[in-house]
Design an enzyme around this catalytic site. Structure first.
Site, PDB file in Angstrom:
ATOM      1  N   GLU A 108       0.635  -1.204  -0.185  1.00  0.00           N
ATOM      2  CA  GLU A 108       0.085   0.043   0.100  1.00  0.00           C
ATOM      3  C   GLU A 108       1.067   0.990  -0.113  1.00  0.00           C
ATOM      4  O   GLU A 108       2.499   1.307   0.501  1.00  0.00           O
ATOM      5  CB  GLU A 108      -0.736  -0.488   0.616  1.00  0.00           C
ATOM      6  N   ASP A 109      -0.099   2.407  -0.363  1.00  0.00           N
ATOM      7  CA  ASP A 109       0.704   3.390  -0.396  1.00  0.00           C
ATOM      8  C   ASP A 109       0.992   4.496   1.257  1.00  0.00           C
ATOM      9  O   ASP A 109       2.383   4.377   1.457  1.00  0.00           O
ATOM     10  CB  ASP A 109       0.550   4.380  -1.212  1.00  0.00           C
ATOM     11  N   ASP A 112      -3.980   5.287   6.883  1.00  0.00           N
ATOM     12  CA  ASP A 112      -4.246   6.570   7.410  1.00  0.00           C
ATOM     13  C   ASP A 112      -5.505   6.498   8.325  1.00  0.00           C
ATOM     14  O   ASP A 112      -4.963   5.813   9.107  1.00  0.00           O
ATOM     15  CB  ASP A 112      -5.627   7.498   6.439  1.00  0.00           C
ATOM     16  N   PHE A 161      -1.638  16.365   4.347  1.00  0.00           N
ATOM     17  CA  PHE A 161      -1.686  15.402   3.367  1.00  0.00           C
ATOM     18  C   PHE A 161      -0.764  15.077   2.178  1.00  0.00           C
ATOM     19  O   PHE A 161       0.078  16.529   2.139  1.00  0.00           O
ATOM     20  CB  PHE A 161      -2.774  16.173   2.797  1.00  0.00           C
ATOM     21  N   ARG A 174       1.589  12.271  -9.331  1.00  0.00           N
ATOM     22  CA  ARG A 174       1.468  11.051  -8.887  1.00  0.00           C
ATOM     23  C   ARG A 174       2.894  10.643  -9.318  1.00  0.00           C
ATOM     24  O   ARG A 174       3.768   9.973  -8.861  1.00  0.00           O
ATOM     25  CB  ARG A 174       1.077   9.990  -9.316  1.00  0.00           C
TER      26      ARG A 174
END
Ligand code: IMP
Ligand code: MG
Length: 184
Positions: A108-109, A112, A161, A174
């Site tokens: 996963e990136d 959260d 963020f 990206r």
């Protein structure tokens, strides 16, 4: 490949700062690759790239892993209630592989609230893999709502963020080679 993070950042007035440089990312991925290679010495794991955010991380991590492994892709979209994900994920593209009896490493990136991965873990468990582990590049653990077992973590980050290295803001950014923060 080497990148000039500062000159890339200076070209875009909406980027506030570099949180993790391309150099730091690449060093950390080498370490993760070594760790993962030694943990999976006796099996051929299936690395599951969660699209889209983890595409860049998966490409670099795969090259840092020195044991045989397979790669598969899963595209999901999470529904958001306000600013947070609800954990209700829609499978846009499912795996091609049969993971029954296999060692699965989810890549996963960012984690959260944890809701998305929690949902995915439950789904994967119904397919009876031999093991499931999670590798995330970024962990905003201060925002966690649902506990998820993280086996490999690139960086712990504050509640900001972030964009770049696969992560988007409105589908853009990206392609940045670093992890950055947008101007408020
Ligand atoms: P969770 O279900 O709250 O853990 O949501 C995780 C997903 O939200 C990630 O896979 C990202 O797609 C997205 N996300 C969370 N934080 C950020 C961020 O700072 N930048 C970009 N995407 C984010
Ligand atoms: Mg994601």
């Amino acid at each position: 490949m080497q990148y000039d993070d500062n000159s890339i950042m200076q070209k875009d007035p909406l980027i506030d700062k570099i949180l993790i440089s391309s150099h730091e990312i690449s060093n950390r991925i080498s370490q993760l690759g070594t760790e993962i290679s030694s943990d999976y010495g006796n099996s051929v794991p299936i690395i599951v790239n969660i699209l889209k955010g983890a595409y860049m991380f998966t490409a670099d991590l795969s090259r840092a892993i020195t044991v045989h492994h397979e790669i598969d892709f899963m595209a999901i979209s999470s529904y958001h209630g306000g600013t947070e994900s609800t954990g209700v994920v829609k499978i846009e593209k499912d795996l091609k592989s049969n993971i029954t009896g296999r060692d699965v490493l989810i890549v996963e990136d960012i984690i959260d609230t944890g809701r998305t991965l929690d949902h995915l873990l439950e789904l994967f468990k119904t397919r009876n893999p031999r093991s499931i582990k999670i590798c995330t590049l970024l962990d905003k653990s201060c925002r966690r709502v649902v506990e998820v077992p993280v086996d490999y973590r690139g960086f712990e980050i504050p509640d900001e963020f972030v964009i770049g290295y696969g992560l988007d803001y409105d589908e853009k950014y990206r392609n940045l080679p670093f992890i950055g923060v947008m101007k408020p």
